[in-house]
Write a protein that holds these residues in place. Structure first.
Motif, PDB file in Angstrom:
ATOM      1  N   GLU A  27       0.925  -1.427   0.021  1.00 30.68           N
ATOM      2  CA  GLU A  27      -0.001  -0.042  -0.112  1.00 30.68           C
ATOM      3  C   GLU A  27       0.940   1.209   0.148  1.00 30.68           C
ATOM      4  OE1 GLU A  27      -3.074   2.652  -0.232  1.00 30.68           O
ATOM      5  OE2 GLU A  27      -3.137   0.523  -0.316  1.00 30.68           O
ATOM      6  N   SER A  28       1.712   1.422   0.908  1.00 29.22           N
ATOM      7  CA  SER A  28       2.746   2.586   0.862  1.00 29.22           C
ATOM      8  C   SER A  28       3.344   2.934  -0.230  1.00 29.22           C
ATOM      9  CB  SER A  28       3.754   2.536   2.163  1.00 29.22           C
ATOM     10  OG  SER A  28       4.513   1.504   2.062  1.00 29.22           O
ATOM     11  N   ARG A  30       2.485   1.829  -3.527  1.00 23.95           N
ATOM     12  CA  ARG A  30       1.511   1.893  -4.278  1.00 23.95           C
ATOM     13  C   ARG A  30       0.908   3.400  -4.263  1.00 23.95           C
ATOM     14  NH1 ARG A  30      -2.042  -2.403  -3.819  1.00 23.95           N
ATOM     15  NH2 ARG A  30      -2.735  -1.574  -1.888  1.00 23.95           N
ATOM     16  N   GLU A  31       0.733   4.012  -3.166  1.00 22.60           N
ATOM     17  CA  GLU A  31       0.401   5.296  -2.675  1.00 22.60           C
ATOM     18  C   GLU A  31       1.558   6.224  -3.307  1.00 22.60           C
ATOM     19  OE1 GLU A  31      -1.383   7.538   1.069  1.00 22.60           O
ATOM     20  OE2 GLU A  31       0.455   6.516   1.329  1.00 22.60           O
ATOM     21  N   VAL A  32       2.707   6.086  -3.017  1.00 20.20           N
ATOM     22  CA  VAL A  32       3.541   6.980  -3.642  1.00 20.20           C
ATOM     23  C   VAL A  32       3.803   6.877  -4.836  1.00 20.20           C
ATOM     24  CG1 VAL A  32       6.151   7.468  -3.598  1.00 20.20           C
ATOM     25  CG2 VAL A  32       5.100   7.013  -1.347  1.00 20.20           C
ATOM     26  N   ILE A  34       1.655   6.431  -7.322  1.00 21.49           N
ATOM     27  CA  ILE A  34       0.466   7.009  -7.769  1.00 21.49           C
ATOM     28  C   ILE A  34       0.555   8.564  -7.886  1.00 21.49           C
ATOM     29  CG2 ILE A  34      -2.018   7.252  -7.769  1.00 21.49           C
ATOM     30  CD1 ILE A  34      -2.330   4.044  -7.305  1.00 21.49           C
ATOM     31  N   MET A  35       0.725   8.953  -6.519  1.00 24.70           N
ATOM     32  CA  MET A  35       0.879  10.488  -6.362  1.00 24.70           C
ATOM     33  C   MET A  35       2.144  10.878  -7.368  1.00 24.70           C
ATOM     34  SD  MET A  35       1.019  11.166  -2.449  1.00 24.70           S
ATOM     35  CE  MET A  35      -0.523  10.502  -1.273  1.00 24.70           C
ATOM     36  N   ASN A  39      -0.573  11.324 -10.528  1.00 23.51           N
ATOM     37  CA  ASN A  39      -0.974  12.528 -10.064  1.00 23.51           C
ATOM     38  C   ASN A  39      -0.089  13.659 -10.269  1.00 23.51           C
ATOM     39  OD1 ASN A  39      -3.241  11.424  -9.301  1.00 23.51           O
ATOM     40  ND2 ASN A  39      -2.423  11.198  -7.141  1.00 23.51           N
ATOM     41  N   VAL A  46       4.882  14.922  -2.203  1.00 21.59           N
ATOM     42  CA  VAL A  46       4.303  13.607  -1.751  1.00 21.59           C
ATOM     43  C   VAL A  46       4.677  13.244  -0.218  1.00 21.59           C
ATOM     44  CG1 VAL A  46       4.628  11.033  -2.033  1.00 21.59           C
ATOM     45  CG2 VAL A  46       4.521  12.441  -3.953  1.00 21.59           C
ATOM     46  N   THR A  50       2.110  12.466   2.642  1.00 21.92           N
ATOM     47  CA  THR A  50       2.202  11.386   3.424  1.00 21.92           C
ATOM     48  C   THR A  50       2.761  11.382   5.042  1.00 21.92           C
ATOM     49  OG1 THR A  50       4.067  10.582   2.469  1.00 21.92           O
ATOM     50  CG2 THR A  50       2.476   9.972   1.423  1.00 21.92           C
ATOM     51  N   LYS A  60      10.700   4.529  -1.072  1.00 16.97           N
ATOM     52  CA  LYS A  60       9.424   3.622  -1.365  1.00 16.97           C
ATOM     53  C   LYS A  60       9.453   3.849  -2.891  1.00 16.97           C
ATOM     54  CE  LYS A  60       7.111   4.744   2.737  1.00 16.97           C
ATOM     55  NZ  LYS A  60       5.947   5.587   3.517  1.00 16.97           N
TER      56      LYS A  60
END
Length: 87
Positions: A27-28, A30-32, A34-35, A39, A46, A50, A60
């Motif tokens: 998850e961490s 993936r979040e980074v 995508i941002m 984005n 980022v 976060t 990450k």
């Protein structure tokens, strides 16, 4: 004079859709990813979003890229179609 187009690679891959690829990440990561890539945020943005440091975001992202490279290396290749070759 125009530059030469890149050589065409006849070897095709069945590359999974982006959503399936990123679903393999923690998850961490993936979040980074995508941002950063979807984005278009900067490392610093980022990090702020976060509650992290820029160094942690870079780490990450690097780990996410490495995982995705490994997934893509395991993706089977399609053999190029043989045109006009009798079987």
């Amino acid at each position: 004079m125009l530059p030469e187009p890149p050589a065409r690679n006849d070897e095709k891959r069945d590359v999974p859709p982006f959503n399936e690829l990123v679903a393999t990440l923690p998850e961490s990561q993936r979040e980074v990813l995508i941002m950063l890539k979807v984005n278009g945020l900067s490392i610093e943005e980022v990090a702020r979003a976060t509650a992290s440091t820029p160094g942690a975001v870079k780490q990450k992202a690097h780990r996410a890229y490495e995982r995705l490279r490994n997934v893509l290396k395991r993706t089977p290749t399609k053999q190029p179609e043989q045109k006009g070759v009798a079987q």
